[in-house]
Enzyme design. Structure first.
Site, PDB file in Angstrom:
ATOM      1  N   LYS A 270       0.837  -1.216   0.000  1.00 18.81           N
ATOM      2  CA  LYS A 270       0.000   0.000   0.000  1.00 18.81           C
ATOM      3  C   LYS A 270       0.872   1.267   0.000  1.00 18.81           C
ATOM      4  CE  LYS A 270      -2.018  -1.168   3.889  1.00 18.81           C
ATOM      5  NZ  LYS A 270      -1.286  -2.429   4.169  1.00 18.81           N
TER       6      LYS A 270
ATOM      7  N   ARG B 138      -9.471   0.624   9.143  1.00 17.30           N
ATOM      8  CA  ARG B 138      -8.975  -0.719   9.438  1.00 17.30           C
ATOM      9  C   ARG B 138      -9.992  -1.545  10.204  1.00 17.30           C
ATOM     10  NH1 ARG B 138      -3.101   0.428   9.116  1.00 17.30           N
ATOM     11  NH2 ARG B 138      -1.908  -1.453   9.504  1.00 17.30           N
TER      12      ARG B 138
ATOM     13  N   ARG C 168      11.764  -5.168   4.623  1.00 18.89           N
ATOM     14  CA  ARG C 168      11.389  -3.766   4.338  1.00 18.89           C
ATOM     15  C   ARG C 168      12.325  -2.773   5.033  1.00 18.89           C
ATOM     16  NH1 ARG C 168       5.335  -1.928   5.238  1.00 18.89           N
ATOM     17  NH2 ARG C 168       5.531  -2.931   7.269  1.00 18.89           N
TER      18      ARG C 168
ATOM     19  N   ARG D  92      11.398  -0.525  10.629  1.00 23.20           N
ATOM     20  CA  ARG D  92      10.350  -0.291  11.622  1.00 23.20           C
ATOM     21  C   ARG D  92      10.457  -1.254  12.802  1.00 23.20           C
ATOM     22  NH1 ARG D  92       4.856   0.201   8.180  1.00 23.20           N
ATOM     23  NH2 ARG D  92       4.104  -0.855  10.059  1.00 23.20           N
TER      24      ARG D  92
ATOM     25  N   ARG E 267       0.043  -9.020  13.514  1.00 20.84           N
ATOM     26  CA  ARG E 267      -0.602  -8.027  12.638  1.00 20.84           C
ATOM     27  C   ARG E 267      -1.466  -8.719  11.583  1.00 20.84           C
ATOM     28  NH1 ARG E 267       4.639  -5.041  11.087  1.00 20.84           N
ATOM     29  NH2 ARG E 267       3.393  -3.847   9.619  1.00 20.84           N
TER      30      ARG E 267
HETATM   31  P1  ADP Z   1       2.278  -1.842   3.206  1.00 18.67           P
HETATM   32  O1  ADP Z   1       2.303  -0.322   3.138  1.00 18.67           O
HETATM   33  O2  ADP Z   1       1.050  -2.426   2.572  1.00 18.67           O
HETATM   34  O3  ADP Z   1       2.511  -2.372   4.582  1.00 18.67           O
HETATM   35  P2  ADP Z   1       4.813  -1.625   1.722  1.00 18.67           P
HETATM   36  O4  ADP Z   1       4.438  -0.760   0.559  1.00 18.67           O
HETATM   37  O5  ADP Z   1       5.594  -0.993   2.820  1.00 18.67           O
HETATM   38  O6  ADP Z   1       3.483  -2.370   2.315  1.00 18.67           O
HETATM   39  O7  ADP Z   1       5.589  -2.914   1.146  1.00 18.67           O
HETATM   40  C1  ADP Z   1       6.153  -3.873   2.025  1.00 18.67           C
HETATM   41  C2  ADP Z   1       7.518  -4.307   1.489  1.00 18.67           C
HETATM   42  O8  ADP Z   1       7.336  -5.061   0.290  1.00 18.67           O
HETATM   43  C3  ADP Z   1       8.431  -3.133   1.129  1.00 18.67           C
HETATM   44  O9  ADP Z   1       9.757  -3.496   1.468  1.00 18.67           O
HETATM   45  C4  ADP Z   1       8.269  -2.981  -0.383  1.00 18.67           C
HETATM   46  O10 ADP Z   1       9.467  -2.481  -1.000  1.00 18.67           O
HETATM   47  C5  ADP Z   1       7.972  -4.414  -0.828  1.00 18.67           C
HETATM   48  N1  ADP Z   1       6.988  -4.482  -1.927  1.00 18.67           N
HETATM   49  C6  ADP Z   1       5.931  -3.661  -2.156  1.00 18.67           C
HETATM   50  N2  ADP Z   1       5.230  -4.057  -3.246  1.00 18.67           N
HETATM   51  C7  ADP Z   1       5.852  -5.180  -3.695  1.00 18.67           C
HETATM   52  C8  ADP Z   1       5.617  -6.073  -4.790  1.00 18.67           C
HETATM   53  N3  ADP Z   1       4.580  -5.891  -5.627  1.00 18.67           N
HETATM   54  N4  ADP Z   1       6.464  -7.120  -4.943  1.00 18.67           N
HETATM   55  C9  ADP Z   1       7.503  -7.298  -4.080  1.00 18.67           C
HETATM   56  N5  ADP Z   1       7.790  -6.509  -3.048  1.00 18.67           N
HETATM   57  C10 ADP Z   1       6.975  -5.443  -2.848  1.00 18.67           C
HETATM   58  P1  AMP Z   2       0.922   0.618   9.051  1.00  9.31           P
HETATM   59  O1  AMP Z   2       2.028   1.624   8.849  1.00  9.31           O
HETATM   60  O2  AMP Z   2      -0.297   0.933   8.249  1.00  9.31           O
HETATM   61  O3  AMP Z   2       1.405  -0.807   8.859  1.00  9.31           O
HETATM   62  O4  AMP Z   2       0.479   0.756  10.571  1.00  9.31           O
HETATM   63  C1  AMP Z   2       1.375   0.486  11.640  1.00  9.31           C
HETATM   64  C2  AMP Z   2       0.607   0.331  12.948  1.00  9.31           C
HETATM   65  O5  AMP Z   2      -0.063   1.565  13.277  1.00  9.31           O
HETATM   66  C3  AMP Z   2      -0.515  -0.718  12.944  1.00  9.31           C
HETATM   67  O6  AMP Z   2      -0.046  -2.030  13.196  1.00  9.31           O
HETATM   68  C4  AMP Z   2      -1.421  -0.180  14.074  1.00  9.31           C
HETATM   69  O7  AMP Z   2      -0.874  -0.464  15.356  1.00  9.31           O
HETATM   70  C5  AMP Z   2      -1.335   1.334  13.870  1.00  9.31           C
HETATM   71  N1  AMP Z   2      -2.379   1.822  12.926  1.00  9.31           N
HETATM   72  C6  AMP Z   2      -2.182   2.376  11.700  1.00  9.31           C
HETATM   73  N2  AMP Z   2      -3.356   2.737  11.142  1.00  9.31           N
HETATM   74  C7  AMP Z   2      -4.321   2.387  12.032  1.00  9.31           C
HETATM   75  C8  AMP Z   2      -5.733   2.473  12.031  1.00  9.31           C
HETATM   76  N3  AMP Z   2      -6.415   2.980  10.977  1.00  9.31           N
HETATM   77  N4  AMP Z   2      -6.414   2.006  13.122  1.00  9.31           N
HETATM   78  C9  AMP Z   2      -5.752   1.483  14.178  1.00  9.31           C
HETATM   79  N5  AMP Z   2      -4.417   1.356  14.237  1.00  9.31           N
HETATM   80  C10 AMP Z   2      -3.693   1.808  13.185  1.00  9.31           C
END
Ligand code: ADP
Ligand code: AMP
Length: 220
Positions: A13, A89, A128, A162, A173
């Site tokens: 995302k 969420r 990541r 992170r 998660r």
């Molecule tokens: P989210 O925001 O949904 O938690 P991220 O965008 O941070 O996910 O992506 C998670 C990890 O996977 C990052 O290290 C990113 O570079 C990698 N990633 C994102 N999209 C893809 C994809 N289509 N294929 C492989 N790796 C990906």
């Molecule tokens: P994310 O960066 O989206 O993976 O979010 C990291 C963490 O932030 C999650 O695991 C939750 O603990 C908190 N968080 C982010 N967005 C929300 C939301 N909309 N509602 C509740 N917790 C959230």
């Protein structure tokens, strides 16, 4: 235009939201990023959120809704178009979002579900990392900077990982995603808003699929 990117942690995302921000001028509103900023600043919200986030739980609905509502109220910047990444969420958050948007006479255009199987998510999250300066997202295997040690976007040379990207927290998660967030899929399907893309494809291909959804909404 308001679009929600919906999918499990690690679905891509944030990566796609970054593309949309760069290529379509949409403003990316990530509740995860806003909460991490609150934790870093040591604010009251941040102090309460820290432990919840580290164990992979969700912060209370009213906290998540308040930070989004505040940002929407603040923003002429959000008038052109908005991507919601990581919000809503829970069904409670989705209902609250409906109310906030109705008050502002704005509407949701689409909810884009990024489908990725659980087995792939652990590998994605554990590899990541991101640029410490601009936040651009990278991956040890799937998405390395073009020049080793240098951010493609801002040229920065420092990267961070992170605190909640450990293998144990990822499992928690994912459990939370299936229990609390997956019910949003039928919620939005019933409203005719749900569009699905194959999040297992490589990053550029996923971006193309999302562009096709935007084009079908009259925006390209
Ligand atoms: P989210 O925001 O949904 O938690 P991220 O965008 O941070 O996910 O992506 C998670 C990890 O996977 C990052 O290290 C990113 O570079 C990698 N990633 C994102 N999209 C893809 C994809 N289509 N294929 C492989 N790796 C990906
Ligand atoms: P994310 O960066 O989206 O993976 O979010 C990291 C963490 O932030 C999650 O695991 C939750 O603990 C908190 N968080 C982010 N967005 C929300 C939301 N909309 N509602 C509740 N917790 C959230």
């Amino acid at each position: 235009m308001i679009i929600i990117l919906l999918g499990p942690p690690g679905a891509g995302k944030g990566t796609q939201a970054e593309n949309l921000q760069r290529n379509h001028g949409l403003v990316n509103l990530s509740t995860g990023d806003m909460l991490r900023a609150a934790v870093a600043s040591g604010s009251e919200i941040g102090r309460k959120a820290k432990a919840v986030m580290e164990r992979g739980d969700l912060v209370p609905d009213e906290v998540a809704v308040a930070i989004v509502a505040e940002r929407l109220a603040a923003g002429p910047g959000t008038a052109k178009g908005l991507i919601l990444d990581g919000f809503p969420r829970t069904v409670g958050q989705a209902e609250a979002l409906d109310r906030v948007l109705a008050e502002k006479h704005r509407k949701l255009d689409a909810v884009i579900e990024m489908q990725v199987v659980d087995e792939a998510l652990v590998a994605r999250i554990s590899g990541r990392f991101s640029c410490a300066k601009c936040g651009a997202a990278y991956h040890d295997t799937f998405n390395r900077p073009k020049v080793e040690g240098k951010c493609d976007v801002c040229g920065g040379g420092e990267f961070t990982r992170r605190a909640d990207d450990s293998a144990e927290t990822v499992k928690a998660r994912l459990t939370v995603y299936h229990r609390e967030t997956a019910p949003l899929l039928p919620y939005y399907r019933a409203r005719g808003l749900l569009r699905t893309v194959d999040g297992m494809a490589e990053i550029g291909q996923v971006a193309k699929e999302i562009d096709a959804v935007l084009a079908s909404l009259g925006r390209s």
